[in-house]
Design an enzyme around this catalytic site. Sequence first.
Site, PDB file in Angstrom:
ATOM      1  N   LYS A  30       0.816  -1.167   0.051  1.00 35.79           N
ATOM      2  CA  LYS A  30      -0.211  -0.074  -0.097  1.00 35.79           C
ATOM      3  C   LYS A  30       0.876   1.168   0.013  1.00 35.79           C
ATOM      4  CE  LYS A  30      -3.034   2.546   2.841  1.00 35.79           C
ATOM      5  NZ  LYS A  30      -4.082   2.734   4.267  1.00 35.79           N
ATOM      6  N   ASP A  68      -2.511  10.080   3.436  1.00 35.53           N
ATOM      7  CA  ASP A  68      -3.998   9.587   3.759  1.00 35.53           C
ATOM      8  C   ASP A  68      -4.709  10.957   4.534  1.00 35.53           C
ATOM      9  OD1 ASP A  68      -6.435   8.656   3.867  1.00 35.53           O
ATOM     10  OD2 ASP A  68      -5.886   6.907   5.178  1.00 35.53           O
ATOM     11  N   LYS A 111     -10.117  13.005   7.811  1.00 34.25           N
ATOM     12  CA  LYS A 111      -9.563  12.516   9.295  1.00 34.25           C
ATOM     13  C   LYS A 111      -9.736  13.946  10.023  1.00 34.25           C
ATOM     14  CE  LYS A 111      -6.726   8.911   7.898  1.00 34.25           C
ATOM     15  NZ  LYS A 111      -7.266   7.738   8.619  1.00 34.25           N
ATOM     16  N   ASP A 136       1.502   6.305   5.512  1.00 35.70           N
ATOM     17  CA  ASP A 136       0.530   5.745   5.096  1.00 35.70           C
ATOM     18  C   ASP A 136       0.749   4.833   3.742  1.00 35.70           C
ATOM     19  OD1 ASP A 136      -1.868   4.333   5.535  1.00 35.70           O
ATOM     20  OD2 ASP A 136      -3.088   5.565   4.340  1.00 35.70           O
ATOM     21  N   ASP A 185     -12.118   7.082   3.452  1.00 38.90           N
ATOM     22  CA  ASP A 185     -10.795   6.882   4.347  1.00 38.90           C
ATOM     23  C   ASP A 185     -10.540   5.427   4.327  1.00 38.90           C
ATOM     24  OD1 ASP A 185      -8.912   7.493   5.803  1.00 38.90           O
ATOM     25  OD2 ASP A 185      -9.842   7.792   7.621  1.00 38.90           O
ATOM     26  N   GLU A 240      -9.447   3.790   1.870  1.00 39.80           N
ATOM     27  CA  GLU A 240      -8.853   3.859   0.616  1.00 39.80           C
ATOM     28  C   GLU A 240      -7.906   2.749   0.295  1.00 39.80           C
ATOM     29  OE1 GLU A 240      -7.881   5.688   3.174  1.00 39.80           O
ATOM     30  OE2 GLU A 240      -5.753   5.171   2.819  1.00 39.80           O
ATOM     31  N   ARG A 288      -7.575  -0.252   1.135  1.00 37.26           N
ATOM     32  CA  ARG A 288      -8.068  -1.524   0.546  1.00 37.26           C
ATOM     33  C   ARG A 288      -8.542  -1.582  -0.799  1.00 37.26           C
ATOM     34  NH1 ARG A 288     -12.688  -2.221   5.008  1.00 37.26           N
ATOM     35  NH2 ARG A 288     -10.958  -0.726   5.889  1.00 37.26           N
TER      36      ARG A 288
HETATM   37  N1  BES Z   1      -4.428   4.436   6.712  1.00 35.92           N
HETATM   38  C1  BES Z   1      -5.569   4.173   7.723  1.00 35.92           C
HETATM   39  C2  BES Z   1      -5.503   3.349   8.670  1.00 35.92           C
HETATM   40  C3  BES Z   1      -4.673   3.736  10.103  1.00 35.92           C
HETATM   41  C4  BES Z   1      -4.847   4.596  10.733  1.00 35.92           C
HETATM   42  C5  BES Z   1      -3.506   3.221  10.189  1.00 35.92           C
HETATM   43  C6  BES Z   1      -4.173   4.933  11.732  1.00 35.92           C
HETATM   44  C7  BES Z   1      -2.681   3.359  11.183  1.00 35.92           C
HETATM   45  C8  BES Z   1      -3.224   4.524  12.218  1.00 35.92           C
HETATM   46  C9  BES Z   1      -6.771   3.692   6.615  1.00 35.92           C
HETATM   47  O1  BES Z   1      -6.695   4.018   5.465  1.00 35.92           O
HETATM   48  C10 BES Z   1      -7.984   4.123   7.272  1.00 35.92           C
HETATM   49  O2  BES Z   1      -8.279   5.293   7.361  1.00 35.92           O
HETATM   50  N2  BES Z   1      -8.754   3.167   7.630  1.00 35.92           N
HETATM   51  C11 BES Z   1      -9.905   3.437   8.312  1.00 35.92           C
HETATM   52  C12 BES Z   1     -11.171   2.338   7.809  1.00 35.92           C
HETATM   53  C13 BES Z   1     -12.420   2.743   8.092  1.00 35.92           C
HETATM   54  C14 BES Z   1     -12.772   3.934   7.241  1.00 35.92           C
HETATM   55  C15 BES Z   1     -13.517   1.533   7.482  1.00 35.92           C
HETATM   56  C16 BES Z   1      -9.968   3.211   9.746  1.00 35.92           C
HETATM   57  O3  BES Z   1      -9.085   2.243  10.320  1.00 35.92           O
HETATM   58  O4  BES Z   1     -10.254   3.878  10.477  1.00 35.92           O
HETATM   59 ZN    ZN Z   2      -4.845   4.595   4.701  1.00 36.01          ZN
HETATM   60 MN    MN Z   3      -7.721   5.840   5.269  1.00 39.21          MN
END
Ligand code: BES
Ligand code: ZN
Ligand code: MN
Length: 458
Positions: free
Chosen positions: A226, A231, A238, A249, A308, A310, A312
């Site tokens: 990834k 992000d 966020k 990210d 968010d 994104e 996946r």
């Molecule tokens: N990059 C983030 C995941 C993340 C956040 C990793 C904080 C480490 C620390 C990812 O893109 C994300 O925002 N995931 C969301 C998914 C949700 C919207 C289903 C998450 O984990 O809140």
């Molecule tokens: Zn992310």
């Molecule tokens: Mn995200």
Amino acid sequence: MHPAFQNSAAAIPITFATKSTWEGISATLPAPARQFAKANAFTAKPGQYLALPADDGSLAHVLFGIEDQTREWRDPFRPGQLPGLLPAGTYSFANAPHDARLAVLAFALGSYRFGRYKKNDAPGARLTPPSGVDMVEITRMADAATLARDLINTPANDMGPEELEQAARALAEKYGAGFISIVGDELLAGNFPLIHAVGMASARAPRLIEFTWGDPKHPKVTLVGKGVCFDSGGLDLKPSSGMLIMKKDMGGAANVLALAQMIMDAKLKVRLRVLIPAVENSVAGNAFRPLDIFKSRKGVNVEIGNTDAEGRLVLADALALADEEKPDLLIDLGTLTGAARVALGPDLPPFYTDDEALAADVARHARTENDPLWRMPLWMPYDKWLDSKTADLNNAPGGAFAGSITCALFLKRFVEHAKSWLHVDIYGWTPTAKPARPEGGECQAARAIYKLLSERYG
Ligand code: BES
Ligand code: ZN
Ligand code: MN
């Protein structure tokens, strides 16, 4: 050899002591040294450090406390604190720490400082490695960790999709790998709609970075990382606290490059393919929106439940491409969910696979390399949470449960033909410094997987 190491006959000895071995060690010291240690209240607590002076006041000997044999858990990376404690000079191990190989690796990992913008506190301590440790392998691992950490620590203004491509290209060129990259609207022509959708709102064009290395007749190992260079969350923006460290990210891409570097440097007998969807998840008038629906590369219609989620999405198109050639082993790494951190914390990434032999091997190498990983299940009863009322699949299930598992199940929908698939939901970051792990970008999963591959294909 890695710059943390230097062979010297005049190296200053470091004696490792534990609370229970300290008394015996202390008895072997000259009386003034014993008295000096006592006066300094040295009791060999883990991480405790004491420099003993010679008669002329120079540094004669170093004492360092490590976890006791009787304690439940001994940190094999404890000696990784030493570079941050010792004054400049060359040192050697006077006795064996708990694991000499991991202690030497820890010394190199603990010597790392990110110095691109502030040339400050790089440790000046060097280690004369003990005999019997494979320094080619240690250097290979430490160099890979440096690569991953540097890429992650570099702020997003200097590490966008294009700079990430440059880093991948430099690595590919160094080892003679064939390199291509599909940029911007070419992604639509090449049928990578999700990578394009996530990345199009950024002024910095999204891309799919690819390189291939090794004998085509060897087993096909494909790595997907990834590469979200920043992000922001997209339109589902966020909050500032959640956005703060999102330069990390692209940690999956950084660790895939670190792993690829070790594989190519060790000339493992694989046909390696590396795929990195590199994008910036930004906000603009042309940004993808909640409830937009995109037909993915695989033909599955994906509804955007949350912009968010994104990572996946970009991995889905890259995994679909990887899967088309039926690789023997398909591995993806990414900083995909906050939920993985809720479950296991920042230091213990969950991994997912349906291949029982692979799971056992991953867990074993994670332990022996002190590159911790913990298996979590591809729990099929939760698969229906990905259902959408209007499309084949939703990228962000409504409930707040099992977020790392549902992300893994989302990715699983795009892997059909690979003989074996491993997914690791890494954090890629050390929030507070620990022995051998300075605060900031972290190499996670790459060493354990490298050792697994080197056992299978070395
Ligand atoms: N990059 C983030 C995941 C993340 C956040 C990793 C904080 C480490 C620390 C990812 O893109 C994300 O925002 N995931 C969301 C998914 C949700 C919207 C289903 C998450 O984990 O809140
Ligand atoms: Zn992310
Ligand atoms: Mn995200």
